[in-house]
Design an enzyme around this catalytic site. Structure first.
Site, PDB file in Angstrom:
ATOM      1  N   GLY A 235       0.829  -1.203   0.000  1.00 21.64           N
ATOM      2  CA  GLY A 235       0.000   0.000   0.000  1.00 21.64           C
ATOM      3  C   GLY A 235       0.863   1.252   0.000  1.00 21.64           C
ATOM      4  N   GLY A 238       4.756   1.351  -0.023  1.00 26.50           N
ATOM      5  CA  GLY A 238       5.567   0.939  -1.168  1.00 26.50           C
ATOM      6  C   GLY A 238       5.568  -0.558  -1.385  1.00 26.50           C
ATOM      7  N   GLY A 264      -2.408  -3.176  -7.239  1.00 27.18           N
ATOM      8  CA  GLY A 264      -1.513  -4.342  -7.174  1.00 27.18           C
ATOM      9  C   GLY A 264      -1.250  -4.917  -8.558  1.00 27.18           C
ATOM     10  N   ASP A 265      -2.296  -4.962  -9.386  1.00 24.42           N
ATOM     11  CA  ASP A 265      -2.128  -5.491 -10.747  1.00 24.42           C
ATOM     12  C   ASP A 265      -1.195  -4.582 -11.550  1.00 24.42           C
ATOM     13  OD1 ASP A 265      -4.160  -7.136  -9.811  1.00 24.42           O
ATOM     14  OD2 ASP A 265      -5.725  -5.895 -10.719  1.00 24.42           O
TER      15      ASP A 265
END
Ligand SMILES: O=P(O)(O)OC[C@@]1(O)O[C@H](CO)[C@@H](O)[C@@H]1O
Length: 326
Positions: A235, A238, A264-265
């Protein structure tokens, strides 16, 4: 080329509210948008937007809305016929950037569809630098299907990345080392699921400037015969990358988050895009966090293009001596 599999794709519907979400209230949305989604589809969207070749493999029937949306977005794909239709996942965003997500379970996939998806991936894998297996598994799919796929796709130099959670993640880990991928991309919760640690504590420590517990947790997976590399996204704190060569932590300058969906993707896509350019691990991590942070700054399920990212503004710190690398 990067091939992605999304076993449980979705039409991602985003509703923007003009005030805070209130349970039980009637809200009038200020805007609503839809994108073709699911974790692998998102990776393909980011890779394609960066001008690199990607093919998204997913269950989808001719004329099904998700395939039409992929056509419209210019995302190359292979739809494998199946008995259902893609789910609709709902994202509700509030003006302060709070994002609430409701994901449907998805359409069940019978064994014939799984066999056809596997055959399609095996066909494409030979011309891919990476095959990415991403997201939840829909009803009817055995939890260890990703482990089966890693084994089935392990031919030639093609590298395999897996990004999943819960039962499919644990079932994959139960089959290490024989089904170990080249890369996994857990968030803190998923790293916690894999190591028996408290993911929230790992992320909190990183937020307070101590990414070492995350790096040690990732290293323990590699040393136990798991993946060759772990990209742990944290998040706002980093991300940490751990591989045979070392360990690194990277952070971006602060941003005003608008929607974390797809961050995230996008991180995974950024990592793979840097890898396609033969970048070293520190640069791969810098691209990952730059793409993730750019995604979080964009509204709804909008995903970043290269012009949204600034890998040069990322701070990367080597953690190697501290966690005892060889
Ligand atoms: O239910 P899953 O498969 O775990 O996640 C699906 C999903 O939340 O992941 C993407 C964001 O990462 C969205 O496009 C999609 O709605």
């Amino acid at each position: 080329m990067i091939v992605t599999l999304t076993a449980n794709p979705s039409i991602d519907r985003t509703i923007n509210l003009t005030g805070p979400l209130q349970r039980g209230a009637v809200h009038r949305a200020s805007a609503a948008t839809s994108h073709p989604g699911g974790k692998g589809v998102n990776v393909s969207r980011v890779v394609t937007a960066a001008g690199k070749r990607s093919i998204a493999v997913l269950p989808g029937n001719p004329g099904e809305p998700i395939l039409l949306a992929l056509d419209e977005a210019g995302i190359d794909h292979r739809g494998i016929s199946h008995p259902g239709t893609a789910r609709v996942n709902l994202t509700v965003t509030e003006p302060d950037g709070t994002t609430t997500k409701i994901n449907e379970p998805g359409a069940a996939l019978p064994p014939e569809t799984l066999a056809a998806l596997t055959a399609c991936l095996q066909d494409l894998a030979g011309s891919a630098v990476w095959v990415v297996l991403s997201g939840s598994l829909p009803p009817g799919v055995p939890a260890d299907w990703y482990a089966d796929l890693v084994t089935a796709l392990r031919v030639g130099p093609t590298q395999i990345a897996v990004d999943t959670s819960d039962a499919p993640l644990l079932a994959l880990a139960a089959r290490f080392p024989s089904a170990a991928p080249d890369l996994i991309k857990p968030n803190a919760t998923e790293l916690g699921q894999l190591t028996g640690l408290d993911g929230a504590e790992l992320e909190l420590a990183a937020e307070h400037g101590d990414p070492l517990p995350t790096a040690r947790a990732a290293r323990s997976l590699i040393e136990a015969g798991g993946p060759r590399a772990v990209l742990a996204t944290l998040g706002a704190a980093g991300a940490v990358l751990v591989n045979d060569e070392g360990a690194w932590h990277a952070t971006t300058p602060p941003i005003a988050p608008r929607s974390t969906v797809g961050a995230g993707d996008s991180s995974l896509a950024g990592y793979l895009l840097a890898d396609l350019q033969n970048a070293g691990p520190a640069d791969r991590l810098a691209w990952a966090v730059s793409y993730g942070s750019a995604a979080a700054a964009l509204p709804g399920t909008a995903l970043p293009s290269p012009h949204h990212t600034q890998p040069g503004a990322v701070t990367v710190t080597a953690l190697n001596p501290v966690i005892g690398n060889h």
